[in-house]
Design a protein around this motif. Structure first.
Motif, PDB file in Angstrom:
ATOM      1  N   PRO A  16       0.775  -1.055   0.074  1.00  0.00           N
ATOM      2  CA  PRO A  16      -0.038   0.189   0.089  1.00  0.00           C
ATOM      3  C   PRO A  16       0.915   1.130   0.021  1.00  0.00           C
ATOM      4  CG  PRO A  16      -0.057  -1.026   2.187  1.00  0.00           C
ATOM      5  CD  PRO A  16       0.676  -2.097   1.115  1.00  0.00           C
ATOM      6  N   TYR A  17       2.250   0.994   0.449  1.00  0.00           N
ATOM      7  CA  TYR A  17       2.881   2.310   0.329  1.00  0.00           C
ATOM      8  C   TYR A  17       3.397   2.549  -1.006  1.00  0.00           C
ATOM      9  CZ  TYR A  17       7.294   4.838   1.415  1.00  0.00           C
ATOM     10  OH  TYR A  17       8.393   6.005   1.548  1.00  0.00           O
ATOM     11  N   VAL A  18       3.402   1.521  -1.841  1.00  0.00           N
ATOM     12  CA  VAL A  18       3.839   1.986  -3.149  1.00  0.00           C
ATOM     13  C   VAL A  18       2.717   2.510  -3.923  1.00  0.00           C
ATOM     14  CG1 VAL A  18       4.182   0.781  -5.323  1.00  0.00           C
ATOM     15  CG2 VAL A  18       5.700  -0.001  -3.678  1.00  0.00           C
ATOM     16  N   VAL A  19       1.333   2.035  -3.617  1.00  0.00           N
ATOM     17  CA  VAL A  19       0.352   2.858  -4.124  1.00  0.00           C
ATOM     18  C   VAL A  19       0.117   4.051  -3.894  1.00  0.00           C
ATOM     19  CG1 VAL A  19      -2.137   2.457  -4.480  1.00  0.00           C
ATOM     20  CG2 VAL A  19      -0.934   0.369  -4.142  1.00  0.00           C
ATOM     21  N   ALA A  20       0.053   4.494  -2.539  1.00  0.00           N
ATOM     22  CA  ALA A  20       0.029   5.897  -2.116  1.00  0.00           C
ATOM     23  C   ALA A  20       1.236   6.647  -2.832  1.00  0.00           C
ATOM     24  CB  ALA A  20       0.177   5.853  -0.799  1.00  0.00           C
ATOM     25  N   SER A  21       2.348   6.306  -2.857  1.00  0.00           N
ATOM     26  CA  SER A  21       3.504   7.091  -3.589  1.00  0.00           C
ATOM     27  C   SER A  21       3.286   6.974  -5.012  1.00  0.00           C
ATOM     28  CB  SER A  21       4.775   5.898  -3.187  1.00  0.00           C
ATOM     29  OG  SER A  21       5.039   6.146  -1.875  1.00  0.00           O
ATOM     30  N   MET A  22       2.797   6.223  -5.694  1.00  0.00           N
ATOM     31  CA  MET A  22       2.307   6.101  -7.080  1.00  0.00           C
ATOM     32  C   MET A  22       1.527   7.244  -7.516  1.00  0.00           C
ATOM     33  SD  MET A  22       4.212   4.277  -8.894  1.00  0.00           S
ATOM     34  CE  MET A  22       3.643   3.808 -10.465  1.00  0.00           C
ATOM     35  N   ARG A  23       0.461   7.455  -6.478  1.00  0.00           N
ATOM     36  CA  ARG A  23      -0.620   8.366  -6.691  1.00  0.00           C
ATOM     37  C   ARG A  23      -0.008   9.944  -6.681  1.00  0.00           C
ATOM     38  NH1 ARG A  23      -4.499  11.196  -3.553  1.00  0.00           N
ATOM     39  NH2 ARG A  23      -6.414  11.335  -4.532  1.00  0.00           N
ATOM     40  N   ILE A  24       1.038   9.884  -5.824  1.00  0.00           N
ATOM     41  CA  ILE A  24       1.991  11.299  -5.619  1.00  0.00           C
ATOM     42  C   ILE A  24       2.844  11.624  -6.972  1.00  0.00           C
ATOM     43  CG2 ILE A  24       3.786  12.437  -4.536  1.00  0.00           C
ATOM     44  CD1 ILE A  24       2.585  10.973  -1.848  1.00  0.00           C
ATOM     45  N   MET A  25       3.485  10.302  -7.515  1.00  0.00           N
ATOM     46  CA  MET A  25       4.768  10.525  -8.351  1.00  0.00           C
ATOM     47  C   MET A  25       3.904  10.614  -9.994  1.00  0.00           C
ATOM     48  SD  MET A  25       7.437  10.414  -6.648  1.00  0.00           S
ATOM     49  CE  MET A  25       8.622   9.988  -8.024  1.00  0.00           C
ATOM     50  N   THR A  26       2.576  10.042 -10.163  1.00  0.00           N
ATOM     51  CA  THR A  26       2.222   9.941 -11.449  1.00  0.00           C
ATOM     52  C   THR A  26       0.885  10.111 -11.361  1.00  0.00           C
ATOM     53  OG1 THR A  26       1.563   7.344 -11.286  1.00  0.00           O
ATOM     54  CG2 THR A  26       3.697   7.735 -11.674  1.00  0.00           C
ATOM     55  N   ARG A  27       0.257  10.031 -12.703  1.00  0.00           N
ATOM     56  CA  ARG A  27      -1.317  10.230 -12.826  1.00  0.00           C
ATOM     57  C   ARG A  27      -1.813   8.687 -12.596  1.00  0.00           C
ATOM     58  NH1 ARG A  27       1.709  14.630 -15.167  1.00  0.00           N
ATOM     59  NH2 ARG A  27       0.430  16.333 -15.638  1.00  0.00           N
ATOM     60  N   MET A  28      -2.568   8.680 -11.727  1.00  0.00           N
ATOM     61  CA  MET A  28      -2.867   7.082 -11.442  1.00  0.00           C
ATOM     62  C   MET A  28      -4.547   7.300 -11.004  1.00  0.00           C
ATOM     63  SD  MET A  28      -3.742   5.013  -8.693  1.00  0.00           S
ATOM     64  CE  MET A  28      -2.917   5.350  -7.117  1.00  0.00           C
ATOM     65  N   GLY A  29      -4.985   6.146 -11.429  1.00  0.00           N
ATOM     66  CA  GLY A  29      -6.434   5.883 -11.141  1.00  0.00           C
ATOM     67  C   GLY A  29      -7.271   5.445 -12.389  1.00  0.00           C
ATOM     68  N   SER A  30      -8.680   5.549 -12.381  1.00  0.00           N
ATOM     69  CA  SER A  30      -9.707   4.868 -13.187  1.00  0.00           C
ATOM     70  C   SER A  30      -9.412   5.712 -14.530  1.00  0.00           C
ATOM     71  CB  SER A  30     -10.850   4.874 -12.602  1.00  0.00           C
ATOM     72  OG  SER A  30     -11.409   6.263 -12.240  1.00  0.00           O
ATOM     73  N   ASN A  31      -9.036   7.002 -14.761  1.00  0.00           N
ATOM     74  CA  ASN A  31      -9.156   7.633 -15.941  1.00  0.00           C
ATOM     75  C   ASN A  31      -7.894   7.140 -16.629  1.00  0.00           C
ATOM     76  OD1 ASN A  31      -7.226   8.739 -13.821  1.00  0.00           O
ATOM     77  ND2 ASN A  31      -7.190  10.672 -15.093  1.00  0.00           N
ATOM     78  N   VAL A  32      -6.861   6.393 -16.023  1.00  0.00           N
ATOM     79  CA  VAL A  32      -5.579   5.718 -16.856  1.00  0.00           C
ATOM     80  C   VAL A  32      -6.488   4.595 -17.363  1.00  0.00           C
ATOM     81  CG1 VAL A  32      -3.441   4.968 -16.786  1.00  0.00           C
ATOM     82  CG2 VAL A  32      -4.123   6.939 -15.407  1.00  0.00           C
ATOM     83  N   MET A  33      -7.040   4.005 -16.520  1.00  0.00           N
ATOM     84  CA  MET A  33      -7.638   2.652 -17.002  1.00  0.00           C
ATOM     85  C   MET A  33      -8.464   2.679 -18.217  1.00  0.00           C
ATOM     86  SD  MET A  33      -7.119  -0.558 -16.018  1.00  0.00           S
ATOM     87  CE  MET A  33      -6.666  -0.994 -14.359  1.00  0.00           C
ATOM     88  N   GLU A  34      -9.160   3.832 -18.055  1.00  0.00           N
ATOM     89  CA  GLU A  34     -10.166   4.066 -19.467  1.00  0.00           C
ATOM     90  C   GLU A  34      -9.446   3.995 -20.763  1.00  0.00           C
ATOM     91  OE1 GLU A  34     -12.238   7.393 -18.248  1.00  0.00           O
ATOM     92  OE2 GLU A  34     -13.377   6.482 -16.737  1.00  0.00           O
ATOM     93  N   GLN A  35      -8.053   4.647 -20.534  1.00  0.00           N
ATOM     94  CA  GLN A  35      -7.291   4.785 -21.769  1.00  0.00           C
ATOM     95  C   GLN A  35      -6.949   3.263 -22.397  1.00  0.00           C
ATOM     96  OE1 GLN A  35      -7.354   8.277 -22.408  1.00  0.00           O
ATOM     97  NE2 GLN A  35      -5.513   7.703 -23.328  1.00  0.00           N
ATOM     98  N   LEU A  36      -7.001   2.429 -21.467  1.00  0.00           N
ATOM     99  CA  LEU A  36      -6.802   0.915 -21.993  1.00  0.00           C
ATOM    100  C   LEU A  36      -7.921   0.071 -22.418  1.00  0.00           C
ATOM    101  CD1 LEU A  36      -4.345   0.275 -19.000  1.00  0.00           C
ATOM    102  CD2 LEU A  36      -3.546   0.670 -21.241  1.00  0.00           C
ATOM    103  N   TYR A  37      -9.037   0.831 -22.325  1.00  0.00           N
ATOM    104  CA  TYR A  37     -10.340   0.028 -22.824  1.00  0.00           C
ATOM    105  C   TYR A  37     -10.216  -0.168 -24.290  1.00  0.00           C
ATOM    106  CZ  TYR A  37     -12.345   0.950 -18.178  1.00  0.00           C
ATOM    107  OH  TYR A  37     -12.949   0.941 -16.949  1.00  0.00           O
TER     108      TYR A  37
END
Length: 243
Positions: A166-187
């Motif tokens: 979970p530390y990596v997940v929280a850090s990736m949210r700070i370091m990158t654009r992370m989340g469902s809007n990115v997953m939509e790009q992969l649909y």
């Protein structure tokens, strides 16, 4: 690594605690199923990048003792790592290609090269098989869609990181654009960097610091350009885990 068909059998028994696997693109779903079959987590969390999710990740880390709040500033946290878990070192980082000359310069006879480390495909698979099977037992497997650069930009690079931290997940949210809007790009079947990470479990089965699990004796970071793949095991520290 396990095939998608083999993974699907094991994956079907896992509990998804956040997100809908049915909404994943076929390529992302296959990657998740393959990783789940290999690492054998207890449950799966598909990250959406929301504030509510982040707050729960922070609360989880507090309960585990991974982070403690520093009250002088809002949203300020202290994480004490295992002293044996250190920043990436060159000797534990490898690039896998069919031929050595595709990765690093070929030195003169009798000269030890110092510009990177090469690993042949068979050694790459061996390194994974010695570390990853069952490494996420008792843990949540997080599926982290992220974009290096603005979401939707033709210059940005999209990745999906599988991690049990979970530390990596929280850090990736700070370091990158992370989340469902990115997953939509992969649909629509867009390509993505496949990133597999685990903090690992020592071969002895004994975790020295439950608040910061790691396996420093077997830490390794692998890159396989032909498959657009990064694999990291044994560390929760910085560039070792934020893939």
């Amino acid at each position: 690594m396990a095939t998608a068909s083999e993974a699907g059998l094991k994956y079907s028994h896992l509990r998804t605690v956040n997100g809908d696997p049915a909404r994943l693109s076929p390529k992302v779903r296959a990657f998740v199923e393959e990783s789940a079959a290999l690492c054998q987590p207890d449950k799966i969390h598909i990250c959406d990048g929301s504030d509510a999710e982040n707050n729960e990740l922070l609360a989880t880390q507090q309960r585990q003792g991974t982070i403690i709040p520093l009250p002088k500033y809002d949203n300020c946290w202290l994480a004490r790592t295992n002293p044996a878990d250190v920043a990436r070192v060159e000797s534990k980082t490898f690039i896998c290609t069919e031929r050595r000359e595709e990765t690093v310069p070929t030195p003169k006879a009798g000269v030890t090269g110092t510009l990177g480390n090469w690993m042949p495909p068979q050694e790459y698979e061996k390194a994974i098989s010695q570390r990853f099977p069952g490494c996420m037992k008792g843990r949540t497997m997080y599926v982290v869609p992220f974009s290096m650069g603005p979401v939707g930009s033709p210059l940005s690079k999209i990745g999906v990181e599988i991690t049990d931290s979970p530390y990596v997940v929280a850090s990736m949210r700070i370091m990158t654009r992370m989340g469902s809007n990115v997953m939509e790009q992969l649909y629509d079947g867009d390509e993505f960097v496949r990133c597999l990470h685990s903090v690992g479990t020592p071969a002895s089965g004994v975790v020295d610091m439950p608040s910061w699990p790691c396996d420093p004796e077997r830490t390794i970071i692998l890159h396989k350009p032909a498959l657009n793949e990064i694999v990291s095991y044994g560390s929760g520290y910085g560039g070792n885990s934020l893939l």
